[in-house]
Write an enzyme that holds these catalytic residues in place. Structure first.
Site, PDB file in Angstrom:
ATOM      1  N   HIS B 125      -4.898   6.725   0.343  1.00 50.13           N
ATOM      2  CA  HIS B 125      -3.197   6.099   1.846  1.00 50.13           C
ATOM      3  C   HIS B 125      -2.612   6.579   1.530  1.00 50.13           C
ATOM      4  CE1 HIS B 125      -1.218   2.680   3.094  1.00 50.13           C
ATOM      5  NE2 HIS B 125      -1.010   3.323   4.133  1.00 50.13           N
ATOM      6  N   CYS B 144      -2.515  -1.946  -3.680  1.00 47.34           N
ATOM      7  CA  CYS B 144      -0.853  -2.259  -2.454  1.00 47.34           C
ATOM      8  C   CYS B 144      -1.766  -2.401  -1.629  1.00 47.34           C
ATOM      9  CB  CYS B 144      -0.534  -0.656  -3.056  1.00 47.34           C
ATOM     10  SG  CYS B 144       0.041   0.405  -4.807  1.00 47.34           S
ATOM     11  N   HIS B 145      -1.967  -1.653  -0.926  1.00 50.84           N
ATOM     12  CA  HIS B 145      -2.435  -2.047   1.135  1.00 50.84           C
ATOM     13  C   HIS B 145      -3.969  -2.652   1.256  1.00 50.84           C
ATOM     14  CE1 HIS B 145       0.971   0.707   0.116  1.00 50.84           C
ATOM     15  NE2 HIS B 145       1.531  -0.219   0.577  1.00 50.84           N
ATOM     16  N   GLY B 146      -4.354  -2.724   0.011  1.00 52.52           N
ATOM     17  CA  GLY B 146      -6.396  -3.558   0.323  1.00 52.52           C
ATOM     18  C   GLY B 146      -6.418  -2.538   1.451  1.00 52.52           C
TER      19      GLY B 146
END
Lengths: 428, 180, 282
Positions: B125, B144-146
């Site tokens: 990502h 960070c963003h799963g």
């Protein structure tokens, strides 16, 4: 920048831009249509060469700063890292290091040309003084740049020059401590020298803009020293001056390349490939060649403060030069007596440079020995004293007096007339 | 220079030849500028000492079953994981599941070395470093963003677009691998 | 006139500065010495640099470090073990084998213990002493200089290093040599304090703390070259000269291309200049 602009925007966009930011007009008037005396010789190409030098130094310098580490433990090795591992790093570093010498060489040519043709005289006093400011900034920049590789000469050069400021009474010691950021040349000194070495070229560039501005206000001087009187006396800057400057630049680049690619360390000193060691001074410490004349003047005086003052005075005298020369005639082409003194002055500068590179007690020539075995003859201290005396006498005595007493040759009426005379003289 | 003065200029000069010389001179100038630009650009590419570290050899005997070692390669983490049979089975079972970036488990390791999974530990990502043991698939989870990765390092859920990347590597022997 | 005047002044100035600079110290002028790298067309002789590396490794490296060199440098273009097969010198098999012969201190990333592991091409040449104090203690107070840039860091360059290596000389009668020092006429120094003979006959040169490092057959060369003192010294200097600037070959090759290009460019510009100015009297 002076006089009537002949620029005519041709397209819609350039018309639109011209009424908002007349930058194309500025460039056109300064570097295309600008009237240039048609008798400029090759000595006048060093101005263009110098702008090339400044640009080269700034570009290579910014690149070197990407790889250089201003820390006493890493500076030397980071320079070697540039030489060994960075792609084309050796090229960029050698261009920058030799570029400093080439820059100073060109500036000396430019200055001697100005002296010979009287380019400092009214109405070009401010132009000359700005040039002196640039020269002063260049010397400071070159000195600080030489410290950065943190070799033996870098370190001990920095020690000697900063200690020079300690010669000033009362404040001297505080100044050196302040300059060092410590009690000797050390990491803080290296860091601030790096910062200032990065800053100063941009100051130089700023003063160069003023210098060029002043030049375009008064117009260029020329070998005859006579201001252009009619359109007959000038040619447009482009293509006439651009192609000539360009040709001279390429010749200069050839000389530059010979040094960079085949003699890259000729103007450096072997000791600077030894990492700085504050505990050992090299046997023979000398500055770079372009400082040698001033170094000789410094050592000619047995007193520390006196030496420092005289050395700064040698540069300071250049600032008041326009008011020291009393002659009405600009170009030495029409002043045969002054010409002799001028070439003697050039020789003096070279002799001072020679003295600066030698140990003061060494003998120039020897005629015998005393009973105790000491040599009798002329040593370098005395030679530098004689030369330094003439250096100052040239500006302070010869220039003011000679202008009043000499009888110059007849000066032609115009540049065009001078061309006819000059070529007739050459042929005859 | 001065010797041109007084010369008689030759009449009837061929204008095309005159133009050619100016054009050639300009072209030479452009060529000079062009060849100067390359070293100035190339100096920003990785230097010799960086390239020297571009490949490294790693001794696998240090990695126990079911554990992983993170090593730094080209400035980024590389996960060297010795998978348990259970993890391998789980990864194989999902080969035909609905995958965002379809890949067989067999393509994620070297032939016959199913236990060794070597991945660049950088979330596809935005480059955070995922941790093992988190997430819904028993593999890696990026904090960070799963983003969730499975035991073969394939993206299963979350914003990451691709599976964890595989570095170039080769087995020099059973216990030695060369990365890069 | 300006041109003529400058020319005269410059010639006088150059003649003056051509005189050598004298220091208080004296030394013998370095011997005549040449390498295949001399001159603008010079290039490194790989076989010679390989032999030189062997001399360094078996003799010099006992006391002298080369901090700026890594094993990988041996395998880069113009290096002694360069092999076009390996673009990345890190993978050069020969270089890897050399590096492996050394143990390099490292930290075990699992236990945190200090360990010794076999070297890799990315490692720098091992240091003979951990620090300056140890180096001085091991050499009677003298510090063996780092040899990475030695041929650039000495006045006289390769010829100087060669002269030192081959220039050890019987001590002149009347010269008192301090313990642990050796007389070498090529070493800059001032011997008047150690001289009991006539004052105007003080021997040139100085004392060096390094015992004569090379003798014939000290290193046996793999390529069968006869191992004389001169041969060993020449080869090791060739190696040191390469090490001082491994990119010197690239520099000279680039230089030729640049000079040829600039000469042609200058010719074109001159023609262009003559055409632009041909109708203007100036």
């Amino acid at each position: 920048m002076s006089g009537h602009s002949t620029y005519e925007p041709k397209t819609g966009f350039t018309r639109w831009l011209d009424s908002r930011l007349p930058i194309i007009r500025l460039g056109y008037d300064s570097f295309v249509d600008y009237p240039t005396p048609k008798n400029l010789n090759y000595w006048y190409t060093f101005g263009g060469i110098l702008s090339l030098c400044l640009m080269t130094q700034i570009v290579t310098g910014i690149i070197l700063a990407m790889h250089y580490v201003p820390h006493v433990d890493h500076a030397f090795n980071s320079v070697e890292h540039i030489m060994r591992d960075v792609n084309h790093g050796w090229l960029i570093r050698y261009v920058h290091a030799n570029g400093a010498s080439m820059f100073l060489f060109a500036v000396y040519m430019h200055m001697f040309r100005g002296l010979y043709y009287g380019s400092y005289k009214a109405p070009r006093e401010v132009l000359w003084i700005l040039g002196c400011v640039i020269y002063l900034l260049m010397m400071a920049t070159a000195f600080m740049g030489y410290v950065l590789p943190w070799g033996q000469m870098s370190f001990h050069g920095a020690v000697v020059i900063t200690n020079l400021l300690g010669a000033f009474p009362v404040v001297g010691e505080s100044i050196t401590t302040w300059l060092w950021g410590g009690f000797a040349v050390d990491n803080p000194t290296l860091n601030r020298f790096f910062s200032l070495h990065f800053l100063m070229p941009f100051m130089i560039a700023g003063v160069v803009i003023l210098h060029v501005w002043a030049l375009h206000v008064t117009g260029q001087n020329n070998p005859s020293g006579i201001d252009p009187k009619s359109k007959e006396d000038t040619v447009p800057f482009t293509p006439y001056a651009t192609v000539k400057d360009g040709f001279a630049m390429v010749l200069f680049l050839i000389l530059f390349s010979v040094f960079v690619f085949f003699q890259p360390n000729a103007m450096g000193h072997a000791d600077n490939y030894i990492p700085a060691n504050p505990l050992v001074t090299p046997a023979h410490i000398v500055p770079e060649w372009y400082f040698l004349p001033f170094y000789a003047i410094l050592r000619a005086v047995p007193d520390k403060l006196g030496g420092a003052l005289l050395m700064f005075g040698a540069i300071g005298v250049l600032f008041v030069l326009p008011w020291l020369d009393t002659s009405k005639v600009k170009s030495l082409r029409y002043r045969p007596t002054a010409r002799v003194f001028f070439f003697l002055f050039v020789l003096t500068c070279l002799v001072l440079g020679w003295c600066g590179g030698e140990l003061p007690d060494n003998m120039v020539f020897q005629v015998g020995s005393t009973a105790s075995g000491d040599p009798i003859g002329l040593n370098f201290v005395w030679l530098s004293r004689i030369a330094a005396a003439y250096y100052f006498a040239y500006f302070l005595v010869v220039m003011p007096v000679l202008g009043l007493v000499e009888t110059p040759d007849a000066v032609p009426d115009s540049i065009s007339a001078s061309i006819l005379n000059h070529s007739a003289e050459k042929k005859g | 220079m001065a010797d041109t003065v007084g010369e008689i200029t030759p009449a009837g000069e061929d204008p095309s030849r005159r133009d050619f010389i100016h054009v050639a001179a300009l072209a030479a100038a452009a060529g000079a500028v062009g060849s100067v630009v390359w070293p100035l650009v190339d100096q920003m590419n990785p230097s010799g000492d960086m390239l020297a570290l571009a490949s490294l050899e790693f001794d696998l005997s240090k990695v126990a079953d079911g554990s992983e070692v993170t090593i730094k390669w080209r400035g980024k983490p590389v996960f060297v994981r010795k998978r348990t049979p259970a993890e391998i089975a789980k990864a194989k079972a999902d080969d035909n599941a609905d995958l965002k970036d379809p890949a067989k488990d067999a393509d994620r390791h070297k032939p016959g070395k199913a236990e060794w999974l070597i991945l660049i530990g950088s979330c596809t990502h935005l480059g955070c470093v995922p941790t093992f043991g988190g997430g819904d698939w028993g593999g890696w989870f990026c904090p960070c963003h799963g983003s969730h990765y499975d035991t073969a390092g394939r993206i299963r859920k979350g914003p990451a677009p691709k599976n964890l990347a595989l570095p170039e590597y080769a087995f020099l022997s059973d216990t030695k691998v060369k990365i890069g | 006139m300006l041109r003529k005047g400058f020319a005269i002044a410059a010639v006088v100035g150059l003649l003056a500065s051509a005189a050598p600079a004298f220091a208080k110290t004296t030394e013998e002028e370095p011997k005549e010495f040449s390498l295949s790298t001399d001159g603008p067309f010079g290039h490194f002789d790989a076989a010679q640099v390989q032999r030189g590396y062997k001399v360094y490794r078996e003799v010099c490296s006992a006391c002298h470090s080369m901090n700026l060199l890594s094993f990988r440098n041996l395998g880069q273009p113009d290096g002694p073990f360069y092999d076009a097969k390996y673009k990345n010198p890190n993978e050069n098999a020969f270089v890897k084998a050399i590096a492996k012969d050394y143990n390099v201190a490292d930290i075990d990333t699992e236990t945190g213990d200090v360990i010794q592991r076999p070297g890799t091409p990315a490692d720098s040449f091992p240091k003979p002493y951990p620090n300056e104090y140890a180096a001085r203690a091991g050499n009677g107070g003298a510090l063996p200089p780092d040899l990475s840039v030695i041929t650039k860091a000495r006045e006289g360059g390769p010829a100087y290093v060669y002269s030192i290596l081959t220039g050890y000389h019987d001590t002149p009668r009347g010269l008192t040599v301090p313990a642990g020092k050796y007389y070498n006429p090529y070493m800059p120094g001032d011997l008047s304090g150690f001289w009991s003979g006539p004052k105007d006959k003080v021997p040139v040169g100085g004392f060096i703390a390094m015992p004569p490092p090379l003798v014939a057959d000290k290193v046996s060369f793999d390529d069968g070259t006869k191992s004389t003192l001169q041969q060993e010294a020449t080869d090791v200097v060739a190696f040191l000269d390469w090490a001082a600037e491994p990119k010197a070959g690239e520099r000279k090759r680039t230089g030729f291309a640049v000079l040829i290009y600039l000469s042609l460019f200058a010719g074109l510009l001159y023609a262009s200049y003559r055409r632009v100015w041909k109708d203007v009297k100036h």
